[in-house]
Structures are given as C-alpha cells and as structure tokens.
Design a protein around this motif. Structure first.
Motif, short mmCIF file in Angstrom:
data_model
loop_
_atom_site.label_atom_id
_atom_site.label_comp_id
_atom_site.label_asym_id
_atom_site.label_seq_id
_atom_site.Cartn_x
_atom_site.Cartn_y
_atom_site.Cartn_z
N ALA A 114 -3.00 -21.81 -33.14
CA ALA A 114 -4.38 -21.57 -33.54
C ALA A 114 -4.35 -20.80 -34.86
CB ALA A 114 -5.10 -20.76 -32.47
N ARG A 115 -5.39 -20.99 -35.66
CA ARG A 115 -5.38 -20.42 -37.01
C ARG A 115 -6.53 -19.45 -37.22
NH1 ARG A 115 -1.79 -22.84 -40.24
NH2 ARG A 115 -0.77 -24.65 -39.31
N ILE A 116 -6.19 -18.34 -37.83
CA ILE A 116 -7.19 -17.39 -38.30
C ILE A 116 -7.35 -17.63 -39.80
CG2 ILE A 116 -7.70 -14.96 -38.76
CD1 ILE A 116 -8.04 -15.51 -35.88
N LEU A 117 -8.55 -17.96 -40.21
CA LEU A 117 -8.85 -18.19 -41.62
C LEU A 117 -9.69 -17.01 -42.09
CD1 LEU A 117 -8.35 -20.32 -43.80
CD2 LEU A 117 -10.50 -21.40 -43.14
N ALA A 154 0.70 -13.67 -44.81
CA ALA A 154 -0.11 -14.87 -44.63
C ALA A 154 0.75 -16.12 -44.78
CB ALA A 154 -1.24 -14.90 -45.65
N ASP A 155 0.43 -17.14 -43.99
CA ASP A 155 1.16 -18.40 -44.10
C ASP A 155 0.84 -19.10 -45.41
OD1 ASP A 155 2.48 -19.05 -41.27
OD2 ASP A 155 0.59 -18.01 -40.94
N GLU A 156 -0.39 -18.95 -45.86
CA GLU A 156 -0.78 -19.54 -47.13
C GLU A 156 -1.99 -18.79 -47.67
OE1 GLU A 156 -1.12 -24.00 -49.17
OE2 GLU A 156 -0.90 -23.76 -47.00
N ILE A 157 -2.11 -18.80 -48.99
CA ILE A 157 -3.22 -18.11 -49.65
C ILE A 157 -3.95 -19.10 -50.54
CG2 ILE A 157 -3.83 -16.31 -51.33
CD1 ILE A 157 -1.41 -14.72 -50.31
N PHE A 158 -5.27 -19.09 -50.46
CA PHE A 158 -6.11 -19.95 -51.30
C PHE A 158 -7.02 -19.06 -52.14
CE2 PHE A 158 -5.14 -22.14 -47.36
CZ PHE A 158 -4.62 -23.35 -47.81
N ALA A 164 -15.05 -28.07 -49.87
CA ALA A 164 -14.63 -29.47 -49.94
C ALA A 164 -13.13 -29.58 -50.13
CB ALA A 164 -15.37 -30.18 -51.08
N ALA A 165 -12.57 -28.72 -50.98
CA ALA A 165 -11.13 -28.74 -51.21
C ALA A 165 -10.37 -28.28 -49.97
CB ALA A 165 -10.77 -27.85 -52.41
N LEU A 166 -10.88 -27.28 -49.28
CA LEU A 166 -10.22 -26.79 -48.08
C LEU A 166 -10.24 -27.84 -46.97
CD1 LEU A 166 -11.60 -23.13 -48.01
CD2 LEU A 166 -9.28 -23.84 -48.62
N ARG A 167 -11.30 -28.63 -46.92
CA ARG A 167 -11.40 -29.66 -45.88
C ARG A 167 -10.34 -30.75 -46.02
NH1 ARG A 167 -15.40 -30.73 -42.42
NH2 ARG A 167 -14.99 -32.97 -42.63
N GLN A 168 -9.76 -30.87 -47.20
CA GLN A 168 -8.71 -31.87 -47.40
C GLN A 168 -7.45 -31.54 -46.63
OE1 GLN A 168 -9.51 -34.72 -49.05
NE2 GLN A 168 -11.52 -33.72 -49.08
N ALA A 191 -18.33 -17.62 -49.70
CA ALA A 191 -17.37 -17.66 -48.59
C ALA A 191 -18.00 -18.31 -47.36
CB ALA A 191 -16.89 -16.26 -48.26
N LEU A 192 -19.26 -17.99 -47.06
CA LEU A 192 -19.91 -18.55 -45.88
C LEU A 192 -20.10 -20.06 -46.03
CD1 LEU A 192 -21.11 -18.15 -43.12
CD2 LEU A 192 -23.30 -17.56 -44.19
N VAL A 193 -20.50 -20.51 -47.20
CA VAL A 193 -20.67 -21.95 -47.43
C VAL A 193 -19.33 -22.67 -47.25
CG1 VAL A 193 -21.22 -23.71 -49.16
CG2 VAL A 193 -22.70 -21.71 -48.91
N ALA A 194 -18.27 -22.09 -47.80
CA ALA A 194 -16.94 -22.70 -47.67
C ALA A 194 -16.49 -22.74 -46.22
CB ALA A 194 -15.93 -21.94 -48.53
N ALA A 195 -16.76 -21.66 -45.49
CA ALA A 195 -16.36 -21.60 -44.08
C ALA A 195 -17.13 -22.62 -43.25
CB ALA A 195 -16.57 -20.19 -43.54
N LEU A 196 -18.42 -22.75 -43.48
CA LEU A 196 -19.22 -23.70 -42.73
C LEU A 196 -18.76 -25.13 -42.94
CD1 LEU A 196 -22.79 -22.19 -43.29
CD2 LEU A 196 -21.65 -22.46 -41.08
#
Length: 331
Positions: A114-117, A154-158, A164-168, A191-196
């Motif tokens: 499971a992932r914590i973003l 962290a496993d990865e940092i953005f 849209a890019a994260l959804r890829q 941040a909220l828009v990206a998370a949604l």
C-alpha cells in the motif's frame, strides 16, 4: 522455479504490479508435472511457466485472480476423483487432462505494498513519511520543494503538482493509494486538485475546517465538482488529541489503517476496480471457465459454449448431445 519466472517476478515487483506464483507441491502419477514446477500469473490473467498439461491452466488462472482479489493464498487439487482429494484447506477440481493423475498446486498472491502519497514538505508531511516506512508502506512525496534532504527514505519524489502526469503511473492511483495533503498553506489548492485526479482509496487534508472550506471553494472554481470533495477527511487523522507533528502523523496512519482494514483494499491500480468476471461452465467436465479471453469455444444450436481445454472441446464437438440435456444445462 526457473530463472525466467524469477526475472519476470522481479520486473513486476519493480513496476508495482500484482501477480501470483503457482507451485506444484504434490503429484500423483500419471501426470506430466513435477514437484517444484511453477508458473506466474499476472493480474491481467496472463500465464507464464509450466504446471503440467494445458488443461490445468484455466483453473489455476481463475484461482490466482481470486487470490489477487482477496489477498489470500490457496491450495488446490486437480484429480480424476476430486471428492477423494477434498479436505479442509484444499479446493478440489476435476482433472481433465487425458493422462489423468493428480496434482496439488499452491497459489500465493504477491501484492504491491500500500502506498502513502504525501503532498507537502511540512513537518507533519516529513513525520508521516518517516513513520509510514517501518509500517510497510511505500512512500512517495510530491511537492515543488521536496528533495532527498526533506524525504531521505521516500521511494520516489515528484516535484510537479500535476495530477494528469501522476496518473500516468498506475501505482499512484486507485484503492491501494492513501493520499495526504499536508501542504499546510503552500500549494494547498494545487495539491488537492492533483490528489483528487488520482482517485485514491483515502484522501486526507491537514487543515482547519475554516481553511478547508476556503480550499474547497477555490478548487470548485477550477472545475472540481462538489461531490468529489465529500469523501475527503479533514482534519485528517483520528482524534487522539495529537499536537506534535509526529503525533498528528500517527493519528493519520491510524486512520489509514482503520480505513484499509474496513474496506479490505489490497492492491492499487485497475485490479481493485474491476468487477467480477463473467464465467461459464464447461459442459463436458463442469469446470468454471472465464468467458473473457477464453481460448476454447464452439457454437451449438445458436449458443456459444466455453471449455477449459482442447480435449473437452474436441469431445463436445464429436457428440454434443452426450453432454447436453437441453440448451443451457449440463449432465
């Protein structure tokens, strides 16, 4: 298990994709399988490896997908006399290979963590990333100011707040992702828009109710529907009287665990959102066959029939009346 399967398993693990491993643990002659033979089944149902005759594959694939859905391993037996193999902890099915014999196969799901973003570089965001790792979560940090200094584990940092890019990246979306907006004043709306956009299984925001109302109004002005905000937990975390960043992070992780156990979410990605697959009964042996992608089919009296293997299909084509009492019924 052969090296090619191990390499494939390593590649799927690296990509964060679920799969199941199937291993022959017992055999009864005559059968072409050997103890230790193995196969890997992807979450899309692709079968790699060898477990004996091809007639075993439909059952193994079906049980592997079920294991991926519920996260539980299982032991199955394929036998000419399945009732003789039935016992607690073993699911027995007919062996349809012409060679006969009995084989027992252990199927183990391998699920991505499971992932914590975490959105933000606030003290709470950093504490959340630190505490999530020893609990077995994969951790991704998202913030224009994030780096290895703020998130060393962290496993990865953005660094782009672009939903849209994260959804890829399939591993960053779906029921197995737990997103927390801990920007706390910086980039809150972005941040909220990206998370949604990731449609996570859990979305929490660290903010006062007054501030969250302001954020909600701002993102709705950007086109986010009000209904999409209804499931957001704000303030995020269980009420344990937390004050320090580490205490707040602990309360959020407690809420994530509570949500995870209540919903039974196992993996991220499309698998969790997929409904039950349509199935049909093989009219020859009575085995359940997944309709989608079925390899062996034929049409008789205006109806399509599905078969577990080429042998059952051949027997049906020779004399379908031997296996059908009436349309849609098996003997």
């Amino acid at each position: 298990m052969n090296a090619q399967l191990l390499l494939l398993a390593a590649d799927l693990t690296r990509r964060g994709e679920a799969f199941a491993l199937a291993t022959v643990v017992r055999r009864g002659a005559p059968t072409s399988s050997r103890v230790g033979d193995g196969a890997l089944i992807t979450q899309g149902g692709a079968f790699h490896g060898w477990l004996g005759g091809s007639c075993t594959q439909p059952v193994v694939v079906r049980e592997a997908l079920a294991a991926l859905a519920d996260g539980a391993p299982r032991l199955i037996a394929l036998s000419p006399d399945p009732e003789a193999e039935a016992r607690p902890g073993v699911a027995a099915y007919p062996m349809t290979c012409h060679s006969g014999g009995t084989v027992e196969i252990y199927i183990e799901p391998v699920l991505p963590p499971a992932r914590i973003l975490v959105f933000g570089v606030s003290p709470v965001a950093r504490a959340l990333a630190r505490l999530a790792k020893p609990m077995g979560f994969a951790v991704e940090a998202v913030d224009p100011d994030a780096d290895r200094t703020t998130f060393p584990d962290a496993d990865e940092i953005f660094t782009e707040l672009d939903g849209a890019a994260l959804r890829q990246r399939p591993r960053l979306r779906g029921a197995g992702v737990y997103a927390v907006v801990a920007t706390m004043g910086a980039y809150d709306e972005d941040a909220l828009v990206a998370a949604l956009a990731l449609e996570p299984g859990y979305l929490g925001v660290i903010a006062s109710r007054k501030r969250f109302a302001e954020i909600s109004a701002a993102v709705q002005a950007r086109g986010v529907e009000a209904g999409a905000l209804g499931a957001i937990r704000c303030p995020a975390g269980l009420d344990i009287g937390a004050r320090l960043p580490e205490e707040i992070a602990l309360s959020i992780l407690a809420e994530v665990v509570q949500h995870r156990r209540a919903t039974g979410a196992q993996v991220s990605g499309p698998l969790c959102a997929t409904g039950a697959a349509a199935e049909a009964l093989d009219p020859v042996c009575g085995m359940t066959v997944r309709v989608s992608g079925a390899r062996y089919t034929t049409e008789h009296a205006g109806r399509v029939y599905y078969f577990c293997c080429a042998g059952c299909l051949s027997r049906f084509r020779v004399a379908p009346e031997m296996f059908l009492q009436s349309a849609g019924e098996t003997r």
